[in-house]
Design an enzyme around this catalytic site. Sequence first.
Site, PDB file in Angstrom:
ATOM      1  N   LYS A 214       5.887   9.437  -6.312  1.00 16.62           N
ATOM      2  CA  LYS A 214       6.938   9.271  -5.257  1.00 16.62           C
ATOM      3  C   LYS A 214       8.397   9.594  -5.955  1.00 16.62           C
ATOM      4  O   LYS A 214       9.057  10.475  -5.352  1.00 16.62           O
ATOM      5  CB  LYS A 214       6.710   8.113  -4.540  1.00 16.62           C
ATOM      6  CG  LYS A 214       7.817   7.764  -3.702  1.00 16.62           C
ATOM      7  CD  LYS A 214       7.451   6.496  -2.798  1.00 16.62           C
ATOM      8  CE  LYS A 214       8.700   6.135  -1.993  1.00 16.62           C
ATOM      9  NZ  LYS A 214       8.662   4.770  -1.437  1.00 16.62           N
ATOM     10  N   GLU A 220       4.456   6.377 -17.116  1.00 22.04           N
ATOM     11  CA  GLU A 220       3.051   6.851 -17.269  1.00 22.04           C
ATOM     12  C   GLU A 220       2.818   8.224 -16.939  1.00 22.04           C
ATOM     13  O   GLU A 220       2.232   9.120 -17.324  1.00 22.04           O
ATOM     14  CB  GLU A 220       2.032   5.826 -16.472  1.00 22.04           C
ATOM     15  CG  GLU A 220       1.906   4.508 -17.132  1.00 22.04           C
ATOM     16  CD  GLU A 220       3.306   3.777 -16.509  1.00 22.04           C
ATOM     17  OE1 GLU A 220       4.219   4.096 -15.776  1.00 22.04           O
ATOM     18  OE2 GLU A 220       3.026   2.390 -16.401  1.00 22.04           O
ATOM     19  N   GLY A 276       4.662   3.449  -1.771  1.00 20.32           N
ATOM     20  CA  GLY A 276       3.748   4.146  -2.438  1.00 20.32           C
ATOM     21  C   GLY A 276       2.060   3.711  -2.190  1.00 20.32           C
ATOM     22  O   GLY A 276       1.436   4.482  -2.307  1.00 20.32           O
ATOM     23  N   ARG A 277       2.091   2.437  -1.692  1.00 21.51           N
ATOM     24  CA  ARG A 277       0.479   1.906  -1.759  1.00 21.51           C
ATOM     25  C   ARG A 277       0.405   2.295  -0.329  1.00 21.51           C
ATOM     26  O   ARG A 277      -1.068   2.002   0.018  1.00 21.51           O
ATOM     27  CB  ARG A 277       0.481   0.294  -2.070  1.00 21.51           C
ATOM     28  CG  ARG A 277       1.633  -0.183  -1.183  1.00 21.51           C
ATOM     29  CD  ARG A 277       1.522  -1.744  -1.703  1.00 21.51           C
ATOM     30  NE  ARG A 277       2.580  -2.552  -1.458  1.00 21.51           N
ATOM     31  CZ  ARG A 277       3.615  -2.791  -1.792  1.00 21.51           C
ATOM     32  NH1 ARG A 277       3.970  -2.112  -2.783  1.00 21.51           N
ATOM     33  NH2 ARG A 277       4.558  -3.408  -1.367  1.00 21.51           N
ATOM     34  N   GLU A 362      -0.031  -6.085  -4.239  1.00 21.90           N
ATOM     35  CA  GLU A 362       1.535  -5.523  -4.517  1.00 21.90           C
ATOM     36  C   GLU A 362       2.218  -5.840  -3.113  1.00 21.90           C
ATOM     37  O   GLU A 362       3.296  -6.128  -3.330  1.00 21.90           O
ATOM     38  CB  GLU A 362       1.259  -4.240  -4.700  1.00 21.90           C
ATOM     39  CG  GLU A 362       2.554  -3.757  -5.225  1.00 21.90           C
ATOM     40  CD  GLU A 362       2.637  -2.318  -6.008  1.00 21.90           C
ATOM     41  OE1 GLU A 362       2.532  -2.349  -7.293  1.00 21.90           O
ATOM     42  OE2 GLU A 362       2.661  -1.409  -5.396  1.00 21.90           O
ATOM     43  N   HIS A 393     -26.253  -9.333  -8.871  1.00 23.48           N
ATOM     44  CA  HIS A 393     -26.830  -9.622 -10.210  1.00 23.48           C
ATOM     45  C   HIS A 393     -25.862 -10.046 -11.087  1.00 23.48           C
ATOM     46  O   HIS A 393     -25.884  -9.944 -12.278  1.00 23.48           O
ATOM     47  CB  HIS A 393     -27.580  -8.425 -10.574  1.00 23.48           C
ATOM     48  CG  HIS A 393     -28.942  -8.340  -9.774  1.00 23.48           C
ATOM     49  ND1 HIS A 393     -29.978  -9.078  -9.954  1.00 23.48           N
ATOM     50  CD2 HIS A 393     -29.251  -7.632  -8.798  1.00 23.48           C
ATOM     51  CE1 HIS A 393     -30.959  -8.810  -8.836  1.00 23.48           C
ATOM     52  NE2 HIS A 393     -30.284  -7.885  -8.070  1.00 23.48           N
ATOM     53  N   LYS A 517       8.100  -3.179 -16.830  1.00 23.54           N
ATOM     54  CA  LYS A 517       8.579  -1.557 -17.065  1.00 23.54           C
ATOM     55  C   LYS A 517       9.869  -1.871 -18.066  1.00 23.54           C
ATOM     56  O   LYS A 517       9.879  -1.102 -19.093  1.00 23.54           O
ATOM     57  CB  LYS A 517       9.008  -1.134 -15.679  1.00 23.54           C
ATOM     58  CG  LYS A 517       7.720  -0.616 -15.092  1.00 23.54           C
ATOM     59  CD  LYS A 517       8.450   0.222 -13.878  1.00 23.54           C
ATOM     60  CE  LYS A 517       7.534   0.446 -12.571  1.00 23.54           C
ATOM     61  NZ  LYS A 517       8.278   1.167 -11.632  1.00 23.54           N
TER      62      LYS A 517
HETATM   63  O1  F6P Z   1       3.477  -0.155  -9.582  1.00 26.03           O
HETATM   64  C1  F6P Z   1       4.830   0.018  -8.871  1.00 26.03           C
HETATM   65  C2  F6P Z   1       4.661   1.414  -8.311  1.00 26.03           C
HETATM   66  O2  F6P Z   1       6.196   1.613  -7.916  1.00 26.03           O
HETATM   67  C3  F6P Z   1       3.845   1.373  -7.218  1.00 26.03           C
HETATM   68  O3  F6P Z   1       4.242   0.811  -5.875  1.00 26.03           O
HETATM   69  C4  F6P Z   1       3.810   2.981  -6.957  1.00 26.03           C
HETATM   70  O4  F6P Z   1       2.479   3.113  -6.282  1.00 26.03           O
HETATM   71  C5  F6P Z   1       3.410   3.396  -8.329  1.00 26.03           C
HETATM   72  O5  F6P Z   1       4.277   2.548  -9.038  1.00 26.03           O
HETATM   73  C6  F6P Z   1       3.921   4.576  -8.822  1.00 26.03           C
HETATM   74  O6  F6P Z   1       5.137   5.263  -8.309  1.00 26.03           O
HETATM   75  P1  F6P Z   1       5.168   6.664  -8.133  1.00 26.03           P
HETATM   76  O7  F6P Z   1       4.474   7.375  -7.257  1.00 26.03           O
HETATM   77  O8  F6P Z   1       6.847   6.656  -7.941  1.00 26.03           O
HETATM   78  O9  F6P Z   1       4.909   7.340  -9.417  1.00 26.03           O
END
Ligand code: F6P
Length: 553
Positions: A214, A220, A276-277, A362, A393, A517
């Site tokens: 987003k 990452e 995002g979620r 979250e 199990h 972060k």
């Molecule tokens: O974990 C924090 C967060 O902002 C989430 O809410 C989001 O889904 C994720 O990082 C990834 O963010 P982006 O889509 O901006 O890379």
Amino acid sequence: MSEMNAGSRTRLNQMPEWTALGKHREQLGDTHLRELFAAEPGRGTAYTLQVGDLYLDYSKHLVTDETLALLRELAAAADVAGLRDAMFRGEKINVTEDRAVLHTALRAPRGAVIEVDGENVVPGVHEVLDKMAGFSEKVRSGEWTGHTGKPIKNVVNIGIGGSDLGPAMAYEALKSFTDRELTVRFVSNVDGADLHEAVRDLDAAETLFIIASKTFTTIETITNATSARNWLLTELKADQDAVAKHFVALSTNADKVAEFGIDTANMFGFWDWVGGRYSFDSAIGLSLMIAVGPDRFREMLDGFHLVDEHFRTTPAESNVPFLLGLLGVWYGAFFDAQSHAVLPYSHYLSKFTAYLQQLDMESNGKSVDRDGNPVDWQTGPVVWGTPGTNGQHAYYQLIHQGTKVIPADFIGFAEPVADLQPGLVAQHDLLMANFFAQTQALAFGKTPDEVRAEGVAEELVPHKTFKGNHPTTTILAKELTPSVLGQLIALYEHKVFVQGAIWNIDSFDQWGVELGKVLAKRVEPALTEGADVPGLDESSKALVAKYRTLRGR
Ligand code: F6P
């Protein structure tokens, strides 16, 4: 802060409705589900609801009609319906980010009108869906070719959190609807092992990378995307020009996408009013759409929409997300339940609970209310679980005979998936026999007298007794289709909403992920260069030093 923040609400635990629930809980005491069922013949069919294809049995909950009425009164006092309507209208109910919360617009039919700041957002939603459909068809048909002219056979989605969990979960869930000729993989972890394993056996000439972010600033994702680009260009012995045929972006941030070197013509956009979620049915679902095709993707969106409409228009008495949300509030506040298990009896839903972890934890893992005051009531539970029967199990022992209250959702299907090998179809009844057996055992248990009647030695009776009285919800549908998946996800999205509204927290921000972060960015030079990190605590300093020694630095 937006205008939604104006005017504080009565604190939840000072509401008379809350006090009434507390008193009712005392009266209920240790009442057992065995007693509730004995007192109410027909409870097993009366305490059920249907939404779309989902049949929901909530009879095995520690509630009476009075409990439910009191919980609905609490929801009314908390004005859950008012906040819900504000969300659907596009008001900025995400107060700390001053944003609208309109994932429901992502599945609104063409022609619907939903305005944010005076602009109807629905045409833009369908424009992106159409662009995604056109692109998906090109990839699926082989018309879209890579740099060397080969058609795409592999799709690798690179994203994390909401830009990974949704499509990865749904790809697994709808595998029987996917084009089995395509290899679809998901890379999220900044651990290089994730990308390494995802691409090691792929032909770069046939591989499409979908960079899903987003913000397009998530470390990452940008790190993995950069490594993927390097891998591709090395494998193809090509220059930057090759990127256009092998990289597309899903983002709200066109500038950053261009800066990375992806042509914005190959970017699929969405908007800041999609959290995002909550974004998986936006452009973030592109990898799924390529896998299942645009028609199936649209069926899924229709499933979402069906539950959105149910949530928006159905009175609280028969509103399923309301009910599920209220039950969660009940157990958290009055039974001290700390966690909630989601146990799908479908191998295809193996990633469903992991997806719900982000959605729920979250969203509702907060400890200040919408006005910034500390809350002194429980908020979001720990959500966990894996598919049955594996859990049986492993950890079911604790649910059956441990000391914790763990409300659980059991999700199952009458039919196995359509393309299951005929020789395996018979196993479905065994799977579902376990499904039904578990909720019965959890609710009704086994009394000491029942154990004795089996001739068990007296000293073993306490060990073989099952107290029972463990609350469960059963969700049963005919089969796991794209529409049913959409219905299930929307159900949980709105359940989370109801709980956040009652707890008076902002379910749509996620400030809690920021600190880690920032610190990671500061610590990295300490690992690589041995730089002094101001403010690093003594324990962390020693750990960093140990790490450097182990790495021979
Ligand atoms: O974990 C924090 C967060 O902002 C989430 O809410 C989001 O889904 C994720 O990082 C990834 O963010 P982006 O889509 O901006 O890379």
